[in-house]
Design a protein around this motif. Structure first.
Motif, mmCIF file in Angstrom:
data_model
loop_
_atom_site.group_PDB
_atom_site.id
_atom_site.type_symbol
_atom_site.label_atom_id
_atom_site.label_comp_id
_atom_site.label_asym_id
_atom_site.label_seq_id
_atom_site.Cartn_x
_atom_site.Cartn_y
_atom_site.Cartn_z
ATOM 1 N N ARG A 130 4.372 -18.193 -13.165
ATOM 2 C CA ARG A 130 5.325 -17.082 -13.190
ATOM 3 C C ARG A 130 6.399 -17.230 -12.104
ATOM 4 N NH1 ARG A 130 7.771 -13.205 -15.455
ATOM 5 N NH2 ARG A 130 7.297 -11.016 -15.123
ATOM 6 N N GLY A 131 6.175 -18.144 -11.173
ATOM 7 C CA GLY A 131 7.147 -18.333 -10.094
ATOM 8 C C GLY A 131 7.156 -17.203 -9.095
ATOM 9 N N ILE A 132 6.002 -16.603 -8.856
ATOM 10 C CA ILE A 132 5.955 -15.495 -7.900
ATOM 11 C C ILE A 132 5.031 -15.826 -6.732
ATOM 12 C CG2 ILE A 132 6.432 -13.753 -9.662
ATOM 13 C CD1 ILE A 132 3.549 -12.935 -9.549
ATOM 14 N N GLN A 133 5.379 -15.268 -5.587
ATOM 15 C CA GLN A 133 4.568 -15.462 -4.392
ATOM 16 C C GLN A 133 3.407 -14.470 -4.445
ATOM 17 O OE1 GLN A 133 5.326 -17.923 -2.584
ATOM 18 N NE2 GLN A 133 3.947 -17.703 -0.844
ATOM 19 N N PRO A 134 2.161 -14.940 -4.414
ATOM 20 C CA PRO A 134 1.024 -14.020 -4.597
ATOM 21 C C PRO A 134 1.018 -12.889 -3.575
ATOM 22 C CG PRO A 134 0.298 -16.311 -4.614
ATOM 23 C CD PRO A 134 1.729 -16.318 -4.194
ATOM 24 N N SER A 135 0.533 -11.736 -4.027
ATOM 25 C CA SER A 135 0.549 -10.564 -3.148
ATOM 26 C C SER A 135 -0.661 -10.512 -2.219
ATOM 27 C CB SER A 135 0.589 -9.290 -4.003
ATOM 28 O OG SER A 135 -0.447 -9.344 -4.966
ATOM 29 N N LEU A 136 -1.679 -11.286 -2.503
ATOM 30 C CA LEU A 136 -2.880 -11.240 -1.667
ATOM 31 C C LEU A 136 -2.640 -11.944 -0.333
ATOM 32 C CD1 LEU A 136 -5.623 -12.031 -4.330
ATOM 33 C CD2 LEU A 136 -5.257 -9.835 -3.170
ATOM 34 N N LYS A 137 -2.930 -11.237 0.741
ATOM 35 C CA LYS A 137 -2.688 -11.831 2.064
ATOM 36 C C LYS A 137 -3.524 -13.092 2.262
ATOM 37 C CE LYS A 137 -2.280 -8.775 5.570
ATOM 38 N NZ LYS A 137 -2.636 -7.548 6.327
ATOM 39 N N SER A 138 -4.682 -13.122 1.615
ATOM 40 C CA SER A 138 -5.553 -14.293 1.770
ATOM 41 C C SER A 138 -4.907 -15.554 1.205
ATOM 42 C CB SER A 138 -6.891 -14.043 1.067
ATOM 43 O OG SER A 138 -6.678 -13.881 -0.320
ATOM 44 N N MET A 139 -3.850 -15.365 0.401
ATOM 45 C CA MET A 139 -3.192 -16.529 -0.199
ATOM 46 C C MET A 139 -1.898 -16.904 0.532
ATOM 47 S SD MET A 139 -3.803 -15.546 -4.209
ATOM 48 C CE MET A 139 -3.323 -17.127 -4.913
ATOM 49 N N ARG B 202 -3.159 7.846 -5.578
ATOM 50 C CA ARG B 202 -4.084 6.733 -5.830
ATOM 51 C C ARG B 202 -3.274 5.499 -6.235
ATOM 52 N NH1 ARG B 202 -9.204 8.803 -7.191
ATOM 53 N NH2 ARG B 202 -9.908 6.653 -6.973
ATOM 54 N N PHE B 203 -3.949 4.380 -6.290
ATOM 55 C CA PHE B 203 -3.315 3.167 -6.822
ATOM 56 C C PHE B 203 -3.635 3.068 -8.315
ATOM 57 C CE2 PHE B 203 -4.183 2.150 -2.336
ATOM 58 C CZ PHE B 203 -2.882 1.895 -1.914
ATOM 59 N N TYR B 204 -2.588 2.885 -9.112
ATOM 60 C CA TYR B 204 -2.776 2.758 -10.555
ATOM 61 C C TYR B 204 -2.411 1.361 -11.060
ATOM 62 C CZ TYR B 204 -3.324 7.796 -10.527
ATOM 63 O OH TYR B 204 -3.774 9.061 -10.279
ATOM 64 N N GLY B 205 -1.568 0.680 -10.284
ATOM 65 C CA GLY B 205 -1.178 -0.683 -10.616
ATOM 66 C C GLY B 205 -0.767 -1.366 -9.329
ATOM 67 N N LEU B 206 -0.987 -2.639 -9.261
ATOM 68 C CA LEU B 206 -0.649 -3.384 -8.037
ATOM 69 C C LEU B 206 0.156 -4.619 -8.422
ATOM 70 C CD1 LEU B 206 -4.136 -3.118 -6.339
ATOM 71 C CD2 LEU B 206 -2.042 -2.012 -5.540
ATOM 72 N N PRO B 207 1.010 -5.069 -7.521
ATOM 73 C CA PRO B 207 1.821 -6.242 -7.871
ATOM 74 C C PRO B 207 1.008 -7.532 -7.828
ATOM 75 C CG PRO B 207 2.267 -5.582 -5.621
ATOM 76 C CD PRO B 207 1.303 -4.573 -6.170
ATOM 77 N N ASN B 208 1.264 -8.395 -8.761
ATOM 78 C CA ASN B 208 0.689 -9.738 -8.671
ATOM 79 C C ASN B 208 1.318 -10.488 -7.506
ATOM 80 O OD1 ASN B 208 -0.858 -9.509 -11.112
ATOM 81 N ND2 ASN B 208 1.080 -9.661 -12.214
ATOM 82 N N ALA C 108 0.841 -1.211 0.000
ATOM 83 C CA ALA C 108 0.000 0.000 0.000
ATOM 84 C C ALA C 108 0.867 1.249 0.000
ATOM 85 C CB ALA C 108 -0.923 -0.013 1.210
ATOM 86 N N SER C 109 1.969 1.215 0.703
ATOM 87 C CA SER C 109 2.842 2.381 0.780
ATOM 88 C C SER C 109 3.557 2.613 -0.548
ATOM 89 C CB SER C 109 3.860 2.153 1.900
ATOM 90 O OG SER C 109 4.850 3.129 1.849
ATOM 91 N N LEU C 110 4.035 1.540 -1.154
ATOM 92 C CA LEU C 110 4.844 1.672 -2.372
ATOM 93 C C LEU C 110 4.022 2.114 -3.577
ATOM 94 C CD1 LEU C 110 7.602 1.299 -3.727
ATOM 95 C CD2 LEU C 110 7.029 -1.112 -4.068
ATOM 96 N N TYR C 111 2.817 1.615 -3.695
ATOM 97 C CA TYR C 111 2.071 1.803 -4.948
ATOM 98 C C TYR C 111 1.077 2.955 -4.924
ATOM 99 C CZ TYR C 111 4.223 -2.432 -6.602
ATOM 100 O OH TYR C 111 5.149 -3.347 -7.000
ATOM 101 N N ARG C 112 0.961 3.631 -3.796
ATOM 102 C CA ARG C 112 0.037 4.763 -3.749
ATOM 103 C C ARG C 112 0.801 5.992 -4.243
ATOM 104 N NH1 ARG C 112 -4.827 5.201 -1.186
ATOM 105 N NH2 ARG C 112 -5.520 7.318 -0.724
ATOM 106 N N ILE C 113 0.501 6.444 -5.455
ATOM 107 C CA ILE C 113 1.295 7.505 -6.075
ATOM 108 C C ILE C 113 0.413 8.646 -6.587
ATOM 109 C CG2 ILE C 113 3.243 6.070 -6.707
ATOM 110 C CD1 ILE C 113 2.003 5.572 -9.430
ATOM 111 N N VAL D 167 4.584 -6.366 -11.339
ATOM 112 C CA VAL D 167 3.355 -5.639 -11.726
ATOM 113 C C VAL D 167 3.053 -6.046 -13.157
ATOM 114 C CG1 VAL D 167 2.427 -3.352 -12.224
ATOM 115 C CG2 VAL D 167 3.844 -3.699 -10.217
ATOM 116 N N GLY D 168 1.968 -6.275 -13.473
ATOM 117 C CA GLY D 168 0.691 -6.331 -12.841
ATOM 118 C C GLY D 168 -0.303 -5.789 -13.859
ATOM 119 N N PHE D 169 -1.519 -5.965 -13.516
ATOM 120 C CA PHE D 169 -2.609 -5.531 -14.393
ATOM 121 C C PHE D 169 -3.038 -4.112 -14.052
ATOM 122 C CE2 PHE D 169 -2.662 -10.124 -14.451
ATOM 123 C CZ PHE D 169 -2.685 -10.361 -15.812
ATOM 124 N N THR D 170 -3.493 -3.410 -15.059
ATOM 125 C CA THR D 170 -3.918 -2.028 -14.891
ATOM 126 C C THR D 170 -5.168 -1.807 -15.742
ATOM 127 O OG1 THR D 170 -2.488 -1.429 -16.729
ATOM 128 C CG2 THR D 170 -1.583 -1.127 -14.519
#
Lengths: 413, 301
Positions: free
Chosen positions: A310-319, A102-108, A89-94, A275-278
């Motif tokens: 993609r070999g990435i750890q999901p960004s959603l805390k629920s996961m 605002r948030f324009y893109g978020l990491p997968n 939240a801190s990094l992507y709020r620009i 990142v991610g979808f926009t």
């Protein structure tokens, strides 16, 4: 990187699934090479026909936001702090610090480098994956033992690293200097390369070739190709290689482990965002559908499949506690889950292409041209600092940022 | 029989001229003027500020710009003589074949490299230049006990490798031009020289070269310009395996056209990229003019 598996999955599984759940929405997929994507989006925006949703590289985020190609993500679509955590939240709020941020893109999610191993070669040599040493000192001795040369031809690399040296260097900096001093960026507007840990890291890499002879510079064979062809016992590689292995080399039995460190304990190195979808729609009537589709793309249903490939750890805390993405998830994933935890690796944020290309001049100068390590690093550091002074970055997570936010370096961060 | 068209001839001529003028102004001069205009601005995403000569001042201290300029001139110094000499030798050889069918086969064979898109050729040559024993060229030199060379990854060889590819590609075009020039030289000159006992070398030196000078001038100028504008081979062949950075190693193949593209397009710094393009444009015009004046002044018949 190999995106074809992700493209196939999106086209053949995800979109039909989304369309069947949202009968009023029809998704048309268009693939654009990543190198052309930013320019295509800028042109499409100028022409008034930008796509409704786009998948971009994080290095495009700044430019595309400033050019108003990306639309802000409404709070009702996703509560970022709640669903992805405070660091994201801190990094992507620009723009940072602005009332209009605002948030324009978020990491997968986040990904990092790890050590891949060839199960069959290990067995032939009489080892199991558990036998691979976890400290660098022991690992180098072991890797040298399993390396096979035939004259000046490398038959089997103990650790293939050619064309992945940067990932080793970045991990080593963190291992040598710790999570704060090891950060490439002391502050958002400064770059550290030519310090003692930087020089030591690059000397270590050159020793892999010249002293331990685990891989070959002269042959110039890209390490992932060597590993994929069964010519390397281990491979140091970013974990997007997971999808590549499954797609390109399905006959090779492989696993992945946390890379060695000085002590065999954390901190293991660096991780980075993906990142991610926009949302980029210019058609008022499509906006609701675009955000609905965007929400699907950042939902567990899609990310579970995307992240695996993609070999990435999901960004959603629920996961975070999903067994598929946990430390108990098996040889293709457990190391990824462990290394990407905040207490085990450091996220530098991301830098623009210009800065990336400045630091990317380091490797050819040291490895191919044989220039003095300290001189090359100083040159890159000076060029990087000159660039950063003229182009301050919000997207870098510096050592100073972590000092101010120590919780980002903890399991709850 | 001449039939009067619906448009009077003098008006038709003006319309055609006007269309040409619109084309030249709209598609050539307007973009050049736009480039000059932008070069006085800081033009980046979200920024468009007048900065007067700041971009030009920055150029003077930009080491990468000057290195790219040097690299571009070095590239041209290798390519231009290579294309002229190889093209001329091929033309002389092919032109000496009496059987027109065989001559046609050779002409087409050498010219084919020129008509195949450079991007396709560069892709193939990237594999030919692979390091170690993966590369065809290293396999070939290995037959002569020469150790494998890292053609594209060390600065000692990288630019030469790109230049060799371009010479190979453009020599066929130069050959066709030279053949046309050779066939335009009246045979009577050679016959007279032969009667006077002139050797083959003297005939070449004193008849062929002077009378071929307009063609040589043309080939030198177009090859220089094409060398200055070379881009594709850098983009396709020099991508570093790990990072994808092009123009290396250490900017050894960072030709100006690619550097301008990188600055203006990849890095979205259109103002600074325009200043580079403006300076490079002036250099190109100056070099072309000097070449034309020098060669014409040296051999005026």
């Amino acid at each position: 990187m190999d995106l074809s598996t992700i493209n196939n999955m999106t086209e053949q599984e995800a979109i039909p699934e989304f369309e069947s759940a949202n009968a009023a929405i029809k998704v048309e997929l268009q693939f654009v090479p990543e190198a052309e994507l930013q320019q295509k989006l800028l042109t499409a925006k100028a022409a008034g026909n930008a796509p409704d949703v786009s998948s971009i590289d994080e290095t495009f985020l700044d430019t595309l936001t400033k050019q108003e190609v990306l639309l802000p993500i409404p709070d009702e679509i996703i509560n970022v702090t709640e669903e992805m955590g405070e660091l994201t939240a801190s990094l992507y709020r620009i723009p940072h610090g602005s009332d209009d941020a605002r948030f324009y893109g978020l990491p997968n999610g986040v990904f990092s480098s790890a050590l891949y191993y060839n199960v069959e070669l290990l067995q032939e040599l009489g080892y199991t994956p558990e036998d691979i040493p976890t400290t660098w000192a022991d690992f180098l001795t072991w890797a040298k033992e399993v390396t096979v040369w035939d004259g000046d031809t490398l038959q089997t690399a103990g650790m293939a690293v050619y064309a992945n040296e940067y990932s080793v260097a970045e991990d080593l900096r963190i291992q040598y200097g710790g999570p704060i001093a090891g950060n490439n960026f002391p502050t958002k507007d400064s770059l550290a390369q030519a310090d003692d840990i930087g020089i030591k890291a690059w000397q270590f890499i050159m020793d892999i070739y010249n002293v331990h002879q685990l891989d070959s510079i002269a042959e110039g064979m890209v390490s992932r190709d060597r590993f994929g062809a069964g010519g390397a016992v281990t491979l140091y590689q970013w974990t997007w290689f997971n999808g590549f292995m499954d797609n390109q080399y399905p006959d090779i039995e492989w696993g992945v482990m946390i890379p060695p460190s000085e002590t065999g304990e954390p901190v293991f190195g660096r991780r980075g965002p993906d990142v991610g979808f926009t949302v980029t729609s210019q058609t008022e009537g499509n906006l609701d559908a675009a955000y609905t589709f965007y929400r699907y793309l950042i939902s567990p249903a899609y990310l579970a499949r995307y992240c695996k490939l993609r070999g990435i750890q999901p960004s959603l805390k629920s996961m975070f506690n999903d067994p598929e993405f946990s430390a108990e998830s098996g040889p293709h994933w457990a190391a990824i889950a462990v290394k990407n935890q905040p207490q085990n690796s450091v996220d530098f944020g991301f830098a623009p292409l210009e800065l990336v290309n400045i630091t990317n001049q380091i490797l050819p100068s040291i490895r191919d041209e044989g220039e003095d390590i300290a001189t090359v690093l100083k040159r890159a550091e000076d060029a990087g600092n000159e660039y950063l002074k003229a182009n301050p970055q919000w997207s870098i997570l510096s050592g100073a940022d972590y000092e101010a936010n120590p919780q980002w370096l903890t399991a709850v961060g | 029989m001449y039939t009067e068209s619906w448009l009077p001839k003098h008006i038709l001529g003006r319309v055609v001229l006007l269309l040409s003028l619109i084309f030249i102004i709209g598609l050539m001069w307007w973009p050049i003027m736009e480039m000059l205009y932008w070069s006085f601005f800081d033009k980046r995403p979200g920024i468009f500020e007048f900065t007067a000569l700041a971009n030009y001042r920055k150029l003077f201290s930009d080491e990468v710009f000057w290195k790219s300029l040097r690299v571009t001139f070095n590239f041209a110094f290798m390519v231009v003589p290579g294309v002229v000499i190889l093209g001329l030798l091929l033309a002389l050889a092919v032109n000496s074949i009496r059987d027109l069918t065989v001559r046609g086969i050779f002409t087409v064979s050498f010219f084919t490299a020129y008509v195949v898109p450079l991007v396709a050729i560069a892709l193939v040559w990237r594999y030919i230049y692979l390091p170690g024993k993966q590369g065809l060229l290293n396999v070939v030199i290995g037959w002569f006990d020469i150790s494998p060379i890292r053609w594209l990854t060390v600065s000692e060889w990288a630019l030469r490798s790109l230049a060799f590819l371009r010479i190979w590609k453009e020599a066929g075009y130069a050959m066709v031009l030279f053949m046309a020039g050779l066939q335009a030289i009246p045979a009577i000159y050679y016959e007279a020289a032969e009667v006077d006992g002139a050797s083959a070398w003297r005939r070449f030196r004193h008849i062929t070269v002077p009378l071929l000078m307009p063609t040589i001038t043309f080939v030198v100028i177009i090859t220089t310009l094409s060398s200055f504008l070379a881009f594709t081979e850098v983009y396709v062949m020099t991508a570093e395996a790990g990072s994808g950075v092009r123009g290396g190693p250490n900017f050894a193949t960072n030709l100006m056209a690619f550097h301008i593209f990188n600055t203006a397009i990849a890095y979205s710094n259109e103002g600074y990229g325009s200043a580079m393009a403006a300076v490079f444009f002036v250099i190109m015009v100056a070099v072309g003019y000097i070449q034309y004046r020098f060669i014409r002044a040296t051999y005026e018949y």
